[in-house]
Scaffold this motif. Structure first.
Motif, PDB file in Angstrom:
ATOM      1  N   LEU A  45      69.047  20.507 -33.525  1.00 11.36           N
ATOM      2  CA  LEU A  45      68.789  19.553 -32.178  1.00 11.36           C
ATOM      3  C   LEU A  45      68.966  20.218 -31.015  1.00 11.36           C
ATOM      4  CD1 LEU A  45      67.957  16.667 -31.727  1.00 11.36           C
ATOM      5  CD2 LEU A  45      70.460  16.176 -31.574  1.00 11.36           C
ATOM      6  N   ALA A  46      70.224  21.426 -31.041  1.00 11.26           N
ATOM      7  CA  ALA A  46      70.443  22.348 -30.024  1.00 11.26           C
ATOM      8  C   ALA A  46      69.237  23.184 -29.725  1.00 11.26           C
ATOM      9  CB  ALA A  46      71.644  22.908 -30.356  1.00 11.26           C
ATOM     10  N   LEU A  47      68.519  23.653 -30.800  1.00 13.50           N
ATOM     11  CA  LEU A  47      67.453  24.411 -30.675  1.00 13.50           C
ATOM     12  C   LEU A  47      66.227  23.817 -30.049  1.00 13.50           C
ATOM     13  CD1 LEU A  47      67.458  26.402 -34.058  1.00 13.50           C
ATOM     14  CD2 LEU A  47      68.056  27.389 -31.706  1.00 13.50           C
ATOM     15  N   LEU A  48      66.199  22.397 -30.523  1.00 13.57           N
ATOM     16  CA  LEU A  48      65.093  21.690 -29.994  1.00 13.57           C
ATOM     17  C   LEU A  48      65.049  21.496 -28.418  1.00 13.57           C
ATOM     18  CD1 LEU A  48      62.573  19.852 -30.825  1.00 13.57           C
ATOM     19  CD2 LEU A  48      64.116  18.060 -30.596  1.00 13.57           C
ATOM     20  N   ALA A  59      62.321  23.932 -34.574  1.00 12.94           N
ATOM     21  CA  ALA A  59      63.104  22.797 -34.611  1.00 12.94           C
ATOM     22  C   ALA A  59      62.366  21.736 -34.621  1.00 12.94           C
ATOM     23  CB  ALA A  59      64.228  22.924 -33.185  1.00 12.94           C
ATOM     24  N   ALA A  60      61.068  21.411 -33.962  1.00  9.97           N
ATOM     25  CA  ALA A  60      60.586  20.205 -33.837  1.00  9.97           C
ATOM     26  C   ALA A  60      60.154  19.878 -35.277  1.00  9.97           C
ATOM     27  CB  ALA A  60      59.108  20.218 -32.816  1.00  9.97           C
ATOM     28  N   GLU A  61      59.547  21.141 -35.901  1.00 14.20           N
ATOM     29  CA  GLU A  61      58.898  21.060 -37.293  1.00 14.20           C
ATOM     30  C   GLU A  61      60.271  20.432 -38.426  1.00 14.20           C
ATOM     31  OE1 GLU A  61      57.563  24.822 -38.387  1.00 14.20           O
ATOM     32  OE2 GLU A  61      55.869  24.748 -37.012  1.00 14.20           O
ATOM     33  N   PRO A  69      65.428   8.194 -38.008  1.00 13.27           N
ATOM     34  CA  PRO A  69      64.694   7.267 -36.897  1.00 13.27           C
ATOM     35  C   PRO A  69      64.790   7.657 -35.566  1.00 13.27           C
ATOM     36  CG  PRO A  69      66.711   6.382 -38.232  1.00 13.27           C
ATOM     37  CD  PRO A  69      66.264   7.672 -38.896  1.00 13.27           C
ATOM     38  N   MET A  70      65.911   8.804 -35.365  1.00 16.62           N
ATOM     39  CA  MET A  70      66.207   9.006 -33.916  1.00 16.62           C
ATOM     40  C   MET A  70      65.407  10.290 -33.488  1.00 16.62           C
ATOM     41  SD  MET A  70      68.470   7.260 -32.740  1.00 16.62           S
ATOM     42  CE  MET A  70      68.785   8.095 -31.301  1.00 16.62           C
ATOM     43  N   VAL A  71      64.574  10.803 -34.641  1.00 15.66           N
ATOM     44  CA  VAL A  71      63.808  11.901 -34.288  1.00 15.66           C
ATOM     45  C   VAL A  71      62.845  11.641 -32.932  1.00 15.66           C
ATOM     46  CG1 VAL A  71      62.073  13.659 -35.155  1.00 15.66           C
ATOM     47  CG2 VAL A  71      64.086  13.125 -36.357  1.00 15.66           C
ATOM     48  N   HIS A  92      53.918  18.635 -30.834  1.00 19.46           N
ATOM     49  CA  HIS A  92      53.983  19.208 -31.991  1.00 19.46           C
ATOM     50  C   HIS A  92      54.547  18.408 -33.106  1.00 19.46           C
ATOM     51  CE1 HIS A  92      53.569  22.450 -35.066  1.00 19.46           C
ATOM     52  NE2 HIS A  92      54.810  22.588 -35.274  1.00 19.46           N
ATOM     53  N   GLY A  93      55.884  18.012 -33.088  1.00 23.16           N
ATOM     54  CA  GLY A  93      56.934  17.062 -33.746  1.00 23.16           C
ATOM     55  C   GLY A  93      56.174  15.765 -33.899  1.00 23.16           C
TER      56      GLY A  93
END
Length: 167
Positions: A45-48, A59-61, A69-71, A92-93
């Motif tokens: 999440l930090a990388l995202l 990170a999205a991958e 569900p939070m993604v 992308h995610g």
């Protein structure tokens, strides 16, 4: 008479040390993966939300593969951000997610997003999903789109969807 030994010279007989109190092995093993998965989720999440577009994509991958569900909520936040790399990582995610909400968000980004690269990538993502409504959204966007790179992606995606599915 014998001289008395000082107290520090007297050592107790060696007794086996009791093992430290521990969580039983099965319970400990069950907790470790949960903690490490949670830590990895937070790290990703930090990388995202980081400064590196490459890290955001990776990170999205990862996030898309977690089934959390939070993604999607994070992808929505990134999509509405002002940072180009974050918006593209969000598309992308969303493209990797296979739920109906992600499909609707891609269709919405295709039609209404101000960033043409987001629209272009959304068109390509929809072209790779053989889901109800994808072709209709692509056709609708083609009628309104003015940017040539986006139009090309729309046409490419429509052609891809009209071709027989490969199994």
């Amino acid at each position: 008479a014998r001289a008395a030994l000082p107290p520090e010279a007297i050592q107790p007989a060696a007794t086996p040390a009791a093992p430290p109190a521990q969580i039983p092995a099965p319970a400990r093993k069950a907790q470790e993966p949960a903690k490490s998965a949670e830590a990895e989720f937070k790290r990703q999440l930090a990388l995202l939300y980081g400064d590196s577009p490459e890290d955001s994509f990776t990170a999205a991958e990862y996030q898309a593969g977690t089934d959390s569900p939070m993604v999607v909520e994070h992808f929505i936040a990134l999509l509405s951000s002002g940072k180009e790399g974050w918006k593209l990582a969000a598309v992308h995610g969303l493209a990797l997610q296979k739920d109906s909400l992600s499909l609707e968000l891609l269709k919405g980004a295709l039609i209404t997003h101000e960033d043409r690269e987001v629209r272009r990538l959304s068109a390509l993502a929809l072209g790779s999903r053989r889901e109800a409504g994808a072709a209709a959204a692509l056709q609708e966007a083609l009628k309104k789109e003015e940017a040539e790179p986006v139009k090309s992606a729309l046409i490419e995606s429509l052609i891809k969807l009209s071709a027989p599915a490969r199994e």
